[in-house]
Design a protein around this motif. Structure first.
Motif, PDB file in Angstrom:
ATOM      1  N   VAL A  90       8.998  -5.244 -24.935  1.00  0.00           N
ATOM      2  CA  VAL A  90       7.914  -4.847 -24.040  1.00  0.00           C
ATOM      3  C   VAL A  90       6.807  -5.895 -24.038  1.00  0.00           C
ATOM      4  N   GLN A  91       6.363  -6.324 -25.219  1.00  0.00           N
ATOM      5  CA  GLN A  91       5.240  -7.249 -25.311  1.00  0.00           C
ATOM      6  C   GLN A  91       5.602  -8.665 -24.890  1.00  0.00           C
ATOM      7  N   SER A  92       6.879  -8.987 -24.810  1.00  0.00           N
ATOM      8  CA  SER A  92       7.316 -10.319 -24.382  1.00  0.00           C
ATOM      9  C   SER A  92       7.546 -10.384 -22.874  1.00  0.00           C
ATOM     10  N   SER A  93       7.373  -9.275 -22.177  1.00  0.00           N
ATOM     11  CA  SER A  93       7.594  -9.243 -20.738  1.00  0.00           C
ATOM     12  C   SER A  93       6.510 -10.025 -20.009  1.00  0.00           C
ATOM     13  N   ALA A  94       6.837 -10.487 -18.807  1.00  0.00           N
ATOM     14  CA  ALA A  94       5.892 -11.297 -18.038  1.00  0.00           C
ATOM     15  C   ALA A  94       4.856 -10.453 -17.313  1.00  0.00           C
ATOM     16  N   THR A  95       5.267  -9.291 -16.808  1.00  0.00           N
ATOM     17  CA  THR A  95       4.363  -8.441 -16.035  1.00  0.00           C
ATOM     18  C   THR A  95       4.443  -7.006 -16.529  1.00  0.00           C
ATOM     19  N   PHE A  96       3.498  -6.183 -16.082  1.00  0.00           N
ATOM     20  CA  PHE A  96       3.547  -4.764 -16.418  1.00  0.00           C
ATOM     21  C   PHE A  96       4.814  -4.127 -15.877  1.00  0.00           C
ATOM     22  N   GLY A  97       5.236  -4.557 -14.688  1.00  0.00           N
ATOM     23  CA  GLY A  97       6.463  -4.002 -14.126  1.00  0.00           C
ATOM     24  C   GLY A  97       7.655  -4.269 -15.011  1.00  0.00           C
ATOM     25  N   ASP A  98       7.751  -5.504 -15.530  1.00  0.00           N
ATOM     26  CA  ASP A  98       8.840  -5.837 -16.446  1.00  0.00           C
ATOM     27  C   ASP A  98       8.754  -5.008 -17.721  1.00  0.00           C
ATOM     28  N   ALA A  99       7.541  -4.885 -18.253  1.00  0.00           N
ATOM     29  CA  ALA A  99       7.353  -4.126 -19.492  1.00  0.00           C
ATOM     30  C   ALA A  99       7.717  -2.655 -19.287  1.00  0.00           C
ATOM     31  N   LEU A 100       7.304  -2.098 -18.155  1.00  0.00           N
ATOM     32  CA  LEU A 100       7.593  -0.698 -17.883  1.00  0.00           C
ATOM     33  C   LEU A 100       9.080  -0.473 -17.674  1.00  0.00           C
ATOM     34  N   VAL A 128      -3.040   3.976  -5.437  1.00  0.00           N
ATOM     35  CA  VAL A 128      -2.936   4.534  -6.798  1.00  0.00           C
ATOM     36  C   VAL A 128      -1.505   4.991  -7.024  1.00  0.00           C
ATOM     37  N   THR A 129      -1.011   4.778  -8.234  1.00  0.00           N
ATOM     38  CA  THR A 129       0.306   5.279  -8.617  1.00  0.00           C
ATOM     39  C   THR A 129       0.188   5.973  -9.965  1.00  0.00           C
ATOM     40  N   GLY A 130       1.227   6.656 -10.374  1.00  0.00           N
ATOM     41  CA  GLY A 130       1.194   7.370 -11.650  1.00  0.00           C
ATOM     42  C   GLY A 130       2.128   6.765 -12.669  1.00  0.00           C
ATOM     43  N   LEU A 131       1.705   6.729 -13.922  1.00  0.00           N
ATOM     44  CA  LEU A 131       2.583   6.413 -15.042  1.00  0.00           C
ATOM     45  C   LEU A 131       2.829   7.725 -15.776  1.00  0.00           C
ATOM     46  N   GLU A 132       4.048   8.227 -15.667  1.00  0.00           N
ATOM     47  CA  GLU A 132       4.349   9.547 -16.222  1.00  0.00           C
ATOM     48  C   GLU A 132       5.018   9.443 -17.573  1.00  0.00           C
ATOM     49  N   TYR A 133       4.512  10.224 -18.515  1.00  0.00           N
ATOM     50  CA  TYR A 133       5.122  10.357 -19.838  1.00  0.00           C
ATOM     51  C   TYR A 133       5.751  11.741 -19.899  1.00  0.00           C
ATOM     52  N   GLY A 134       7.070  11.801 -20.072  1.00  0.00           N
ATOM     53  CA  GLY A 134       7.728  13.093 -20.022  1.00  0.00           C
ATOM     54  C   GLY A 134       8.791  13.264 -21.082  1.00  0.00           C
ATOM     55  N   LEU A 157      -3.680  -2.516 -24.448  1.00  0.00           N
ATOM     56  CA  LEU A 157      -3.351  -3.694 -25.236  1.00  0.00           C
ATOM     57  C   LEU A 157      -2.676  -4.748 -24.365  1.00  0.00           C
ATOM     58  N   LEU A 158      -1.707  -4.330 -23.558  1.00  0.00           N
ATOM     59  CA  LEU A 158      -0.999  -5.275 -22.706  1.00  0.00           C
ATOM     60  C   LEU A 158      -1.920  -5.888 -21.655  1.00  0.00           C
ATOM     61  N   ALA A 159      -2.929  -5.105 -21.223  1.00  0.00           N
ATOM     62  CA  ALA A 159      -3.866  -5.597 -20.212  1.00  0.00           C
ATOM     63  C   ALA A 159      -4.986  -6.438 -20.811  1.00  0.00           C
ATOM     64  N   GLY A 160      -5.153  -6.355 -22.117  1.00  0.00           N
ATOM     65  CA  GLY A 160      -6.255  -7.067 -22.747  1.00  0.00           C
ATOM     66  C   GLY A 160      -7.586  -6.361 -22.563  1.00  0.00           C
ATOM     67  N   GLY A 161      -7.547  -5.062 -22.265  1.00  0.00           N
ATOM     68  CA  GLY A 161      -8.777  -4.299 -22.059  1.00  0.00           C
ATOM     69  C   GLY A 161      -8.593  -3.238 -20.992  1.00  0.00           C
ATOM     70  N   ALA A 162      -9.673  -2.851 -20.334  1.00  0.00           N
ATOM     71  CA  ALA A 162      -9.622  -1.826 -19.292  1.00  0.00           C
ATOM     72  C   ALA A 162      -8.651  -2.243 -18.189  1.00  0.00           C
ATOM     73  N   TYR A 163      -7.903  -1.284 -17.670  1.00  0.00           N
ATOM     74  CA  TYR A 163      -6.882  -1.598 -16.677  1.00  0.00           C
ATOM     75  C   TYR A 163      -7.059  -0.808 -15.382  1.00  0.00           C
ATOM     76  N   ASP A 203      -1.251  -1.796  -7.965  1.00  0.00           N
ATOM     77  CA  ASP A 203      -0.861  -3.185  -8.211  1.00  0.00           C
ATOM     78  C   ASP A 203      -0.735  -3.513  -9.694  1.00  0.00           C
ATOM     79  N   LEU A 204      -0.929  -2.523 -10.548  1.00  0.00           N
ATOM     80  CA  LEU A 204      -0.826  -2.786 -11.988  1.00  0.00           C
ATOM     81  C   LEU A 204       0.538  -3.356 -12.354  1.00  0.00           C
ATOM     82  N   VAL A 205       1.607  -2.868 -11.732  1.00  0.00           N
ATOM     83  CA  VAL A 205       2.949  -3.307 -12.111  1.00  0.00           C
ATOM     84  C   VAL A 205       3.173  -4.782 -11.808  1.00  0.00           C
ATOM     85  N   ARG A 206       2.369  -5.359 -10.927  1.00  0.00           N
ATOM     86  CA  ARG A 206       2.540  -6.768 -10.583  1.00  0.00           C
ATOM     87  C   ARG A 206       1.673  -7.696 -11.431  1.00  0.00           C
TER      88      ARG A 206
END
Length: 337
Positions: A90-100, A128-134, A157-163, A203-206
């Motif tokens: 996850v932490q080695s991914s290039a983008t949030f989309g890759d990590a997700l 706006v989109t949703g990140l669902e934990y289920g 953490l992945l964003a380096g702060g507020a996202y 646009d977070l995933v990009r």
């Protein structure tokens, strides 16, 4: 005797100490639920415990210690490390989309019942989109607070702060004061909703991850996950896709070579794939499409190199394929990204 799914014991990392700080007896509490404290603390990183027991120990501790925000308190002590080898990918991914995508595909390594992924914004707000934990099993309230809390901390953490978190949905009534939830997430929190969701910018995933990605480390981590942990209900198509992903760019991808890797006859392999509603050719095409999209939109590699890495003979073949896959040539796709 407990039956059902099993989850990595490290999901409760930090709880014995937290129970002690709250005036309880951590080891005694864990002994009641037959959960080894050493396993939770990481002495055995592969230790498994019944998923149901994890929920029960959290709910019991919250009630007996009069600590309604126990899940949030434990989330404050946890981060990607509880995911073990999955955290590296996850932490080695290039983008949030890759990590997700990585977390969604391999979360079964941590727990086979947990899910994470994008969903349409439950409030239907533009941009706006949703990140669902289920979970595929009932999720106790403290588990929901812990899980969505850890997800929030990992995203920060992945964003380096507020996202840009808009608000949080939780599938239960408030367990603690509303200010406690708002202080933890630094956002509005809404209760009794259908699912646990972080509402985030679309646009977070990009966005690139803080510190950038490392494709080599990510590939090694994913290979480790694939070879050391078997996915529940894994299909033949899944296994073929994994073999194809490893082979792209290293030479021709042929059904015979993949069949040898999987130790089956090519005709048997084709028959199994047909039974699952797909073909070897379709799997290869989809693998090339996915890799091409990542390389075109998330790197500056020359298109001739991209073509070779996805197993196409020349750039013109990549152009034709991109038009078929995406309705646009590679140059246009990269410009849009």
């Amino acid at each position: 005797m407990e039956t059902g799914s099993l989850t990595r014991a490290r999901a409760l990392r930090g709880l014995p100490e937290l129970v002690g700080e709250l005036g309880g007896d951590g080891p005694a509490l864990f002994a009641r639920f037959r959960i080894p404290v050493a396993a939770v603390d990481g002495a055995d990183p592969d230790a498994l415990v019944p998923t149901r027991s994890l929920g029960r120990v959290l709910e019991t501790a919250a009630g007996e210690l009069s600590c309604p925000d126990l899940g949030l308190r434990l989330a404050e002590r946890q981060g990607p490390e509880i995911l073990g080898p999955l955290a590296v990918a996850v932490q080695s991914s290039a983008t949030f989309g890759d990590a997700l995508d990585c977390a969604s595909r391999y979360l079964y390594v941590h727990s086979p019942v947990l899910t994470v992924g994008t969903v349409p914004d439950p409030e239907a707000a533009p941009g706006v989109t949703g990140l669902e934990y289920g979970s595929t099993e009932p999720m106790p309230p403290q588990v929901a607070d812990l899980g969505i809390g850890v997800l929030h901390r990992i995203v920060r953490l992945l964003a380096g702060g507020a996202y840009g978190l808009r608000s949080v949905h939780l599938p239960h009534p408030p367990l603690a004061a509303l200010d406690r939830y708002r202080g933890f997430f630094d956002a509005d929190v809404r209760f009794d909703r259908p699912a646990a969701v972080l509402r985030v910018p679309a646009d977070l995933v990009r966005r690139p991850l803080a510190g950038g990605g490392d494709e080599i480390v990510r590939a090694i981590a994913i290979d480790y996950l694939e070879t050391h942990f078997d996915r529940p209900g894994r299909t033949v198509a899944d296994r073929v896709r994994t073999a194809v992903d490893r082979s792209l760019g290293s030479g021709p991808v042929r059904v015979g070579s993949v069949a040898r890797l999987l130790r089956v006859h090519p005709r048997t392999l084709q028959r199994h794939l047909a039974g699952e509603g797909t073909t070897f050719e379709q799997i290869v095409d989809q693998a090339r499409r996915d890799l091409a999209e990542r390389l075109i939109t998330r790197t500056d590699l020359p298109f001739t190199q991209v073509a070779g890495m996805v197993g196409l003979a020349e750039q013109s073949a990549l152009t034709r394929s991109a038009r078929r896959w995406f309705g646009a040539p590679p140059r246009e796709l990269r410009r849009r990204a």
